[in-house]
Design a protein around this motif. Structure first.
Motif, PDB file in Angstrom:
ATOM      1  N   GLU A  37       0.821  -1.216   0.000  1.00 58.61           N
ATOM      2  CA  GLU A  37       0.000   0.000   0.000  1.00 58.61           C
ATOM      3  C   GLU A  37       0.856   1.267   0.000  1.00 58.61           C
ATOM      4  OE1 GLU A  37      -2.197  -3.431   1.130  1.00 58.61           O
ATOM      5  OE2 GLU A  37      -0.382  -2.568   2.034  1.00 58.61           O
ATOM      6  N   TYR A  39       3.757   1.578  -1.431  1.00 56.65           N
ATOM      7  CA  TYR A  39       4.267   1.739  -2.791  1.00 56.65           C
ATOM      8  C   TYR A  39       3.216   2.380  -3.694  1.00 56.65           C
ATOM      9  CZ  TYR A  39       8.499  -0.983  -1.972  1.00 56.65           C
ATOM     10  OH  TYR A  39       9.730  -1.414  -1.524  1.00 56.65           O
ATOM     11  N   LEU A  40       1.947   2.041  -3.460  1.00 58.74           N
ATOM     12  CA  LEU A  40       0.882   2.612  -4.271  1.00 58.74           C
ATOM     13  C   LEU A  40       0.645   4.085  -3.951  1.00 58.74           C
ATOM     14  CD1 LEU A  40      -1.669  -0.338  -4.155  1.00 58.74           C
ATOM     15  CD2 LEU A  40      -0.474   0.499  -6.188  1.00 58.74           C
ATOM     16  N   SER A  41       0.831   4.435  -2.692  1.00 60.44           N
ATOM     17  CA  SER A  41       0.502   5.803  -2.275  1.00 60.44           C
ATOM     18  C   SER A  41       1.637   6.802  -2.502  1.00 60.44           C
ATOM     19  CB  SER A  41       0.102   5.819  -0.799  1.00 60.44           C
ATOM     20  OG  SER A  41       1.184   5.435   0.024  1.00 60.44           O
ATOM     21  N   PRO A 113      -0.970   5.468 -10.149  1.00 63.02           N
ATOM     22  CA  PRO A 113      -0.965   4.004 -10.106  1.00 63.02           C
ATOM     23  C   PRO A 113      -2.334   3.367 -10.253  1.00 63.02           C
ATOM     24  CG  PRO A 113      -0.905   4.861  -7.881  1.00 63.02           C
ATOM     25  CD  PRO A 113      -0.955   6.058  -8.807  1.00 63.02           C
ATOM     26  N   ASP A 117      -1.479  -3.228 -10.218  1.00 60.84           N
ATOM     27  CA  ASP A 117      -1.276  -4.064  -9.041  1.00 60.84           C
ATOM     28  C   ASP A 117      -0.109  -3.517  -8.223  1.00 60.84           C
ATOM     29  OD1 ASP A 117      -1.790  -6.818  -7.693  1.00 60.84           O
ATOM     30  OD2 ASP A 117       0.377  -6.741  -8.004  1.00 60.84           O
ATOM     31  N   GLY A 118      -0.234  -3.578  -6.906  1.00 60.10           N
ATOM     32  CA  GLY A 118       0.816  -3.064  -6.033  1.00 60.10           C
ATOM     33  C   GLY A 118       2.150  -3.733  -6.240  1.00 60.10           C
ATOM     34  N   VAL A 121       3.941  -2.088  -9.141  1.00 57.76           N
ATOM     35  CA  VAL A 121       4.543  -0.829  -8.722  1.00 57.76           C
ATOM     36  C   VAL A 121       5.824  -1.091  -7.938  1.00 57.76           C
ATOM     37  CG1 VAL A 121       4.211   1.256  -7.344  1.00 57.76           C
ATOM     38  CG2 VAL A 121       2.315   0.336  -8.687  1.00 57.76           C
TER      39      VAL A 121
END
Length: 231
Positions: A37, A39-41, A113, A117-118, A121
């Motif tokens: 999460e 990495y996504l944010s 993103p 998928d996380g 990323v």
């Protein structure tokens, strides 16, 4: 236009922009054990910082290539025919590796993103860390080592500048082996891995300042290191 001043200024400004741009990007990266999460944010929360860092590094790349070509010509003109071409070739490869590594993260920050998928990323961020800290370390080593050795051979620069470049080369060379570590000081994600880049940029800036001082400085250094004639 005084091209000697342009050459030197390109090295100094390129080193400053390269350091600031790299710092902006790498200070935003999640760590290797952070959840997906994060990495996504991070590409959303740090979007402006990432894009600013990438732009600075892009400008820095052009300036540093200009500087490397000018350094190559100076060393070749001083009589070294073996190493100057390697200096320029290594600069092209080193900066190219880093630039390629930055592109996926820059695209993520620009597009966002959403829909990815996380783990994808995370893989793209891993690509940046591995390219910057590991694979580019080899050409950065060659660039600093070949240029510094040529500086010693031609006496175009003070010895301390050459030895500073040697230190930068060795530190970059050590981090080639960080590919085998996922955690710890030698991990590609470790802040210590940025030390090689810091030393490299300091050496480039110092070399640029010495180039800015012009031919009088070069002549003075050569005269001070010349061996007296034996009667």
């Amino acid at each position: 236009m005084d091209l000697d001043r342009v050459d030197a200024g390109a090295g100094v400004l390129g080193a400053v922009l390269g350091f600031v741009g790299s710092s902006l990007v790498f200070s935003t990266l999640p760590r290797e054990d952070d959840p997906v999460e994060k990495y996504l944010s991070f590409v959303v929360d740090k979007r402006g910082q990432i894009l600013a860092g990438v732009v600075m590094f892009a400008i820095s790349t052009g300036l540093l290539l200009w500087w490397a070509n000018a350094l190559r010509h100076r060393l070749a003109a001083a009589g070294d025919r073996a190493l100057p071409d390697l200096v320029l070739a290594a600069a092209v490869l080193a900066l190219g590796c880093t630039f390629v590594g930055l592109m996926p993260v820059a695209a993520l920050a620009w597009r966002g993103p959403a829909g990815l998928d996380g783990n994808v990323v995370r893989l793209l961020v891993d690509m940046l860390s591995v390219l910057f800290a590991v694979l580019s370390a080899v050409p950065f080593f060659l660039l600093a080592f070949a240029a510094s050795l040529s500086m010693l051979r031609t006496r175009m620069f003070p010895a301390w500048a050459a030895w500073l470049g040697m230190v930068a080369a060795v530190v970059n060379g050590i981090f080639v082996f960080s590919l085998f570590a996922k955690k710890g000081l030698l991990s590609p994600y470790s802040p210590v891995g940025f030390l090689g880049a810091v030393l490299f940029f300091v050496w480039v800036a110092a070399s640029g300042v010495l180039m800015l001082q012009g031919d009088e400085r070069v002549a003075a250094v050569g005269a001070s290191t010349a061996q007296p004639a034996v009667p």
